[in-house]
Design a protein around this motif. Structure first.
Motif, PDB file in Angstrom:
ATOM      1  N   SER A  33       0.854  -1.178   0.000  1.00 40.95           N
ATOM      2  CA  SER A  33       0.000   0.000   0.000  1.00 40.95           C
ATOM      3  C   SER A  33       0.894   1.232   0.000  1.00 40.95           C
ATOM      4  N   GLY A  34       0.293   2.344  -0.358  1.00 43.66           N
ATOM      5  CA  GLY A  34       1.025   3.596  -0.367  1.00 43.66           C
ATOM      6  C   GLY A  34       0.111   4.737  -0.742  1.00 43.66           C
ATOM      7  N   THR A  35       0.680   5.920  -0.790  1.00 47.04           N
ATOM      8  CA  THR A  35      -0.036   7.128  -1.164  1.00 47.04           C
ATOM      9  C   THR A  35       0.757   7.810  -2.263  1.00 47.04           C
ATOM     10  N   THR A  36       0.066   8.278  -3.292  1.00 48.77           N
ATOM     11  CA  THR A  36       0.767   8.914  -4.405  1.00 48.77           C
ATOM     12  C   THR A  36       1.513  10.162  -3.931  1.00 48.77           C
ATOM     13  N   ASP A  37       2.695  10.353  -4.496  1.00 50.53           N
ATOM     14  CA  ASP A  37       3.532  11.500  -4.133  1.00 50.53           C
ATOM     15  C   ASP A  37       3.084  12.751  -4.897  1.00 50.53           C
ATOM     16  N   ASP A  38       3.851  13.812  -4.819  1.00 52.02           N
ATOM     17  CA  ASP A  38       3.487  15.077  -5.465  1.00 52.02           C
ATOM     18  C   ASP A  38       3.377  14.957  -6.980  1.00 52.02           C
ATOM     19  N   ASP A  39       4.024  13.942  -7.548  1.00 49.89           N
ATOM     20  CA  ASP A  39       3.950  13.693  -8.988  1.00 49.89           C
ATOM     21  C   ASP A  39       2.873  12.656  -9.317  1.00 49.89           C
ATOM     22  N   GLY A  40       2.048  12.279  -8.323  1.00 52.59           N
ATOM     23  CA  GLY A  40       0.968  11.316  -8.536  1.00 52.59           C
ATOM     24  C   GLY A  40       1.441   9.880  -8.658  1.00 52.59           C
ATOM     25  N   ARG A  41       2.656   9.593  -8.219  1.00 54.68           N
ATOM     26  CA  ARG A  41       3.255   8.271  -8.436  1.00 54.68           C
ATOM     27  C   ARG A  41       3.508   7.511  -7.142  1.00 54.68           C
ATOM     28  N   ILE A  42       3.471   6.198  -7.291  1.00 54.72           N
ATOM     29  CA  ILE A  42       4.019   5.285  -6.294  1.00 54.72           C
ATOM     30  C   ILE A  42       4.985   4.412  -7.078  1.00 54.72           C
ATOM     31  N   ALA A  43       6.254   4.564  -6.800  1.00 53.75           N
ATOM     32  CA  ALA A  43       7.290   3.916  -7.611  1.00 53.75           C
ATOM     33  C   ALA A  43       7.359   2.412  -7.402  1.00 53.75           C
ATOM     34  N   ALA A  44       7.035   1.940  -6.211  1.00 57.25           N
ATOM     35  CA  ALA A  44       7.162   0.503  -5.950  1.00 57.25           C
ATOM     36  C   ALA A  44       6.094   0.040  -4.975  1.00 57.25           C
ATOM     37  N   LEU A  45       4.995  -0.449  -5.505  1.00 55.47           N
ATOM     38  CA  LEU A  45       3.962  -1.032  -4.645  1.00 55.47           C
ATOM     39  C   LEU A  45       4.327  -2.457  -4.260  1.00 55.47           C
ATOM     40  N   ALA A  46       5.002  -3.138  -5.133  1.00 53.08           N
ATOM     41  CA  ALA A  46       5.454  -4.496  -4.844  1.00 53.08           C
ATOM     42  C   ALA A  46       6.732  -4.744  -5.635  1.00 53.08           C
ATOM     43  N   ALA A  47       7.728  -5.285  -4.961  1.00 51.96           N
ATOM     44  CA  ALA A  47       8.993  -5.583  -5.624  1.00 51.96           C
ATOM     45  C   ALA A  47       8.974  -6.971  -6.253  1.00 51.96           C
ATOM     46  N   VAL A  48       8.100  -7.836  -5.751  1.00 57.58           N
ATOM     47  CA  VAL A  48       8.039  -9.216  -6.245  1.00 57.58           C
ATOM     48  C   VAL A  48       6.583  -9.599  -6.484  1.00 57.58           C
ATOM     49  N   LEU A  49       6.252  -9.908  -7.731  1.00 65.75           N
ATOM     50  CA  LEU A  49       4.905 -10.356  -8.089  1.00 65.75           C
ATOM     51  C   LEU A  49       5.004 -11.647  -8.890  1.00 65.75           C
ATOM     52  N   PRO A  50       4.749 -12.782  -8.270  1.00 62.87           N
ATOM     53  CA  PRO A  50       4.723 -14.010  -9.051  1.00 62.87           C
ATOM     54  C   PRO A  50       3.495 -14.017  -9.963  1.00 62.87           C
ATOM     55  N   PRO A  51       3.468 -14.872 -10.988  1.00 58.88           N
ATOM     56  CA  PRO A  51       2.289 -14.929 -11.861  1.00 58.88           C
ATOM     57  C   PRO A  51       0.998 -15.101 -11.055  1.00 58.88           C
ATOM     58  N   GLY A  52      -0.046 -14.400 -11.490  1.00 57.65           N
ATOM     59  CA  GLY A  52      -1.331 -14.485 -10.803  1.00 57.65           C
ATOM     60  C   GLY A  52      -2.190 -13.277 -11.090  1.00 57.65           C
ATOM     61  N   THR A  53      -3.330 -13.214 -10.425  1.00 54.36           N
ATOM     62  CA  THR A  53      -4.290 -12.128 -10.580  1.00 54.36           C
ATOM     63  C   THR A  53      -4.210 -11.217  -9.362  1.00 54.36           C
ATOM     64  N   TYR A  54      -4.165  -9.920  -9.630  1.00 55.47           N
ATOM     65  CA  TYR A  54      -3.998  -8.905  -8.592  1.00 55.47           C
ATOM     66  C   TYR A  54      -5.061  -7.822  -8.745  1.00 55.47           C
TER      67      TYR A  54
END
Length: 105
Positions: A33-54
């Motif tokens: 989880s996170g909150t968008t920064d002043d540029d409207g971005r979250i650079a890394a919500l997850a560093a590791v995503l194995p195959p699947g539905t999110y």
């Protein structure tokens, strides 16, 4: 493994949407989880995503309420599938009564 970032743009203001809370789920498990920064971005919500539905859930109701703007969608939920190892970027273009998204790079 795959990674994930997001970017939210406010179409009404014509600017990045800073301060939007975002939660990443796999089934019912919160992965990030996170909150968008002043540029409207979250650079890394997850560093590791194995195959699947999110699912990414954006708290758009709170974002517009903080700006005293009436809106129709209290949240935007985007469900997507990770198939191959790569970086996934999910942008959201937002207005009080509409939204759009696409798989970015």
């Amino acid at each position: 493994m795959s990674s994930l970032s997001t970017h939210v743009l406010d179409a009404v203001a014509g600017a990045p949407a800073a301060g939007v809370a975002v939660v990443l789920y796999r089934d019912t498990e919160v992965l990030g989880s996170g909150t968008t920064d002043d540029d409207g971005r979250i650079a890394a919500l997850a560093a590791v995503l194995p195959p699947g539905t999110y699912r990414l859930v954006f708290d758009t109701g709170a974002y517009f309420a903080a700006r005293e703007i009436e809106s129709f969608y209290p949240e935007v939920a985007i469900t997507f599938v990770v198939i191959e190892e790569r970086h996934y970027h999910v942008p959201l273009l937002l207005s009080p009564f509409a939204f759009s998204t696409y798989r970015g790079s």
